[in-house]
Motif scaffolding. Structure first.
Motif, PDB file in Angstrom:
ATOM      1  N   PHE A 130       0.841  -1.193   0.000  1.00 14.68           N
ATOM      2  CA  PHE A 130       0.000   0.000   0.000  1.00 14.68           C
ATOM      3  C   PHE A 130       0.881   1.249   0.000  1.00 14.68           C
ATOM      4  O   PHE A 130       1.850   1.334   0.759  1.00 14.68           O
ATOM      5  CB  PHE A 130      -0.915   0.024   1.222  1.00 14.68           C
ATOM      6  N   VAL A 131       0.518   2.184  -0.879  1.00  9.98           N
ATOM      7  CA  VAL A 131       1.259   3.439  -0.989  1.00  9.98           C
ATOM      8  C   VAL A 131       0.285   4.582  -0.727  1.00  9.98           C
ATOM      9  O   VAL A 131      -0.648   4.813  -1.503  1.00  9.98           O
ATOM     10  CB  VAL A 131       1.888   3.596  -2.390  1.00  9.98           C
ATOM     11  N   ILE A 132       0.484   5.270   0.386  1.00  8.40           N
ATOM     12  CA  ILE A 132      -0.364   6.423   0.708  1.00  8.40           C
ATOM     13  C   ILE A 132       0.260   7.643   0.033  1.00  8.40           C
ATOM     14  O   ILE A 132       1.341   8.098   0.423  1.00  8.40           O
ATOM     15  CB  ILE A 132      -0.510   6.601   2.225  1.00  8.40           C
ATOM     16  N   ASN A 133      -0.425   8.138  -0.985  1.00  8.56           N
ATOM     17  CA  ASN A 133       0.085   9.228  -1.825  1.00  8.56           C
ATOM     18  C   ASN A 133      -0.523  10.570  -1.394  1.00  8.56           C
ATOM     19  O   ASN A 133      -1.480  10.617  -0.636  1.00  8.56           O
ATOM     20  CB  ASN A 133      -0.253   8.923  -3.294  1.00  8.56           C
ATOM     21  N   LYS A 134       0.062  11.642  -1.913  1.00  5.91           N
ATOM     22  CA  LYS A 134      -0.381  13.026  -1.656  1.00  5.91           C
ATOM     23  C   LYS A 134      -0.150  13.442  -0.205  1.00  5.91           C
ATOM     24  O   LYS A 134      -0.930  14.202   0.369  1.00  5.91           O
ATOM     25  CB  LYS A 134      -1.852  13.211  -2.029  1.00  5.91           C
ATOM     26  N   MET A 135       0.936  12.943   0.387  1.00  2.00           N
ATOM     27  CA  MET A 135       1.253  13.312   1.769  1.00  2.00           C
ATOM     28  C   MET A 135       1.630  14.789   1.896  1.00  2.00           C
ATOM     29  O   MET A 135       1.678  15.325   2.999  1.00  2.00           O
ATOM     30  CB  MET A 135       2.399  12.433   2.296  1.00  2.00           C
ATOM     31  N   ASP A 136       1.884  15.445   0.762  1.00  2.00           N
ATOM     32  CA  ASP A 136       2.265  16.858   0.777  1.00  2.00           C
ATOM     33  C   ASP A 136       1.051  17.786   0.772  1.00  2.00           C
ATOM     34  O   ASP A 136       1.197  19.007   0.921  1.00  2.00           O
ATOM     35  CB  ASP A 136       3.114  17.181  -0.451  1.00  2.00           C
ATOM     36  N   ARG A 137      -0.161  17.246   0.581  1.00  2.00           N
ATOM     37  CA  ARG A 137      -1.349  18.089   0.397  1.00  2.00           C
ATOM     38  C   ARG A 137      -1.906  18.587   1.728  1.00  2.00           C
ATOM     39  O   ARG A 137      -1.749  17.952   2.766  1.00  2.00           O
ATOM     40  CB  ARG A 137      -2.450  17.302  -0.329  1.00  2.00           C
TER      41      ARG A 137
END
Length: 692
Positions: A130-137
């Motif tokens: 699992f890759v949790i993306n958009k951690m910069d948002r």
């Protein structure tokens, strides 16, 4: 070849629409050295979304393919579409890979479609990270996304990585297994650093529980851990984790920012560390299953076999057939047997694809490789190509049935065949589209996974083949039936000089229950109608019933009993009795109550719990009858019966109600009597069309 295959990886990016798969793919291509700068969805500059329709709608409408080297090992990547309208062939795509990166949006978390996609991955028992993306948002919430994986997908996540910061302060991850921090910089740079002081306590607690969690997956490691926890090394843990991932016992979690290019190298390393090679199996040897139930060991020395899992159109190369090598070794210009057509295909060049760019590959390729083949003569998606001396047909996955149909018509009369031929070319490319002609209504029907899917197909045909197509809602397949009973005569007598025409029959006609169909009973006794003319009466009734009486739709669910009649030894004929049967049918209909039946669909809608009230209210406004609902992990599944005439524009309505988070399936279920207001409208439209 064996050494090459041990380092080879073939995997897919999968997740709901908008979670950032194509942006993450762009990051991986950049970090692998394939591209020099990161493209952007908003600017239409990403490598894998290059079709004009994809650039226009800012989302993938077809899978994107790429290959690259990482640590001198060959990786094959498929970027799958996340929209329900465009991923109907997801099972074909997943059958071509050995593992998946499953993306979760750090802002939106798990959506209903996420759940459906995860069901497909888990059904095929594919290893997954699992890759949790958009951690910069802004509003990025790692814990919320993690809880969604745990509670809504029913998966026990393995916290291999936890983020350092979030939103603007997201700067890297702590690898709990290695007990190290990795600091990301925009553009893909990664540096090792100390674990932030405010995270040391949390990491220590996580590592202790994590080591126990991993040790449980291996009896030998568990014994060592219980005897001496300090004896368990990082390589021990990674070796155990890799086996547990392959057997779907553990699912590691990573966190990245695809947009800023933060975390790509960690993903590439994770693919090498955790994903299986094409030869790896959980236990014993890796095998591939045939359509006849047979299995073959996967090895480069076996007879060659490849599965054609996708077809795409290239403006220069023409039709490209994408294959996954299932077994053996394939050389450029080889000739293989197509088991569907029982003919040989010469493969020509083997092409590595990265987006729309092709690169000829002149070396033999083995299991797990994904290559494109140009201009095969008679090979379609779903076919198996194999060594003719050792025939083998792959057990291809089942495809879902289309959910919705629209009628196609040319903008100018007389170009129906041109439209049909242009659209038929698209079917080779998209196996979830179906093109048919409705003999009953005369409509040319295009069926697909949703309104957006069909509209996109029409746009593509207009652009490629310069064919002006008009899209309209299809004619709803209403039916007619009758209520009550009638006893009537059908008599046809015509004298025109010479031999005349004479047919005379008496029938009893009555309605039957829904779905019981048509029944003809021969009750003639004493030879009042000769045996050879009785089938003609039946045929006359059926032909008239097919044309309908009330609104031009076929009549169903009725019984006709032929009990008497008369004939002329010279003038009677099959045609005369066929006309007599038709006249009797029409006379009976005039005496009974005519009823219009409308098709009812079984609709299954998946929505976030918060939208359940809105969706149920909307279904009710469409004359739907809710059958029940189930809620699990924040997602509600609503089942309902609804008239097909009310569901033509449902895809857009559901998207609007749920902010794009809803998903639905629909299939014909049964017929019901239409309300008077619907009957009046349909009959009026029929009369108007007859007058015109």
């Amino acid at each position: 070849m064996l050494d090459v295959l041990k380092g080879q990886r073939t995997y897919a990016l999968i997740g709901h629409g908008g979670c950032g798969k194509t942006t993450v793919a762009e990051m991986l291509l950049h970090d692998a050295g394939v591209i020099s700068r990161l493209g952007k969805i908003e600017e239409g500059t990403t490598t894998l979304d290059y079709e004009p329709e994809e650039i226009k709608r800012r989302g993938s409408t077809q899978p994107g393919f790429a290959t690259y080297l990482w640590n001198k090992n060959r990786h094959f990547l498929i970027d799958t579409p996340g929209d329900l309208s465009f991923n109907g062939d997801i099972r074909y795509l997943l059958s071509a890979v050995d593992a998946v990166f499953f993306l979760i949006d750090a802002v939106d978390g798990v959506k209903p479609l996420t759940k459906k996609l995860w069901q497909e991955v888990s059904k095929m028992r594919l290893p997954a990270v699992f890759v949790i993306n958009k951690m910069d948002r802004d509003r990025a919430d790692f814990d919320m996304a993690l809880n969604g994986i745990r509670n809504q997908l029913g998966v026990k996540p393995f916290l291999q990585n936890i983020p350092i910061g979030k939103a603007d302060s997201f700067q890297g991850v702590v690898n709990v297994v290695e007990n190290k921090a990795y600091i990301f910089a925009e553009g893909g740079k990664v540096t090792e650093g100390p674990i932030p002081a405010d995270m040391v306590e949390e990491v220590d607690a996580l590592r202790e529980s994590m080591v126990e969690e991993v040790a449980v997956c291996d009896e030998g490691l568990m014994e060592r851990y219980l005897e001496d926890p300090g004896s368990v090394t990082v390589p021990d843990l990674f070796s155990c984790v890799r086996k547990a991932i392959a057997s779907a016992e553990l699912y590691p979690v990573m966190c990245v920012s695809g947009l800023k290019g933060m975390g790509g190298k960690r993903m590439l390393n994770a693919a090498e560390l955790f994903f299986p090679s094409p030869l790896d199996a959980v236990a014993g040897v890796k095998e591939v299953e045939g359509a006849d139930g047979s299995v073959r060991e996967v090895t480069p020395s076996a007879p060659a076999a490849a599965f054609v899992f996708k077809t795409l159109f290239d403006p220069f190369a023409g039709q490209l057939s994408f294959i996954r090598v299932l077994n053996g070794t394939i050389n450029p210009d080889a000739s293989l047997l197509n088991t569907r057509t029982d003919t040989k295909e010469r493969l020509g060049q083997l092409l590595f694809m990265t987006g729309k760019d092709t690169q000829p590959y002149k070396e033999p390729i083995g299991p797990g490789a994904i290559v494109a083949l140009a201009k095969l003569k008679d090979t379609k998606t779903g076919d198996t190509l194999c060594d003719e001396k050792s025939p083998f047909t792959f057990a291809k996955p089942e495809l879902p049935q289309p959910m919705i149909s629209y009628a196609l018509a040319p903008a100018e009369k007389g170009e129906e065949d041109k439209v049909f031929q242009a659209m038929a070319k698209l079917l080779d490319e998209d196996v979830t589209l179906q093109l048919t002609r409705n003999e009953e209504t005369g409509d040319m029907l295009l069926s697909g996974m949703g309104q957006t899917h069909i509209e996109n197909a029409v746009e593509k045909v207009k652009r490629r083949y310069k064919t002006n197509v008009v899209l309209k809602a299809p004619t709803i397949p209403y039916r007619e039936t009758i209520k009550g009973k009638a006893e009537v005569q059908g008599r046809h007598k015509k004298q025109t000089g010479g031999r005349g025409q004479f047919g005379d029959c008496w029938i009893r006609m009555e309605g039957r229950g829904r779905g019981e169909g048509y029944e003809f009973v021969d009750a003639i006794v004493g030879g009042s109608i000769p045996r050879q003319y009785i089938p003609a009466v039946d045929k006359g009734v059926q032909e008239s019933a097919a044309r309908g009486v009330l609104a031009g739709y076929p009549m169903v669910d009725f019984k006709v009993e032929l009990f008497d009649g008369s004939f002329h030894t010279v003038d009677s004929s099959e045609m005369a009795f066929k006309i007599a049967g038709s006249l009797a049918f029409k006379a009976a209909c005039e005496k009974m109550k005519m009823v219009l039946l409308e098709p009812i669909a079984l609709v299954s809608v998946s929505i976030p719990d918060a939208q359940m009230g809105d969706v149920i209210g909307d279904l009710s406004s469409r004359r739907g009858k809710v059958l029940g609902s189930e809620s699990a992990g924040g997602v509600t599944e609503v089942q309902a019966h609804a008239p097909m005439s009310e569901m033509q524009e449902y895809a857009k309505a559901l998207s609007s109600m749920t902010g794009g988070q809803g998903a639905f399936t629909m299939a014909f279920d049964h017929y019901e009597e239409a309300p008077p207001v619907v009957t009046e409208k349909v009959v009026a439209e029929y009369k108007k069309s007859r007058e015109e």
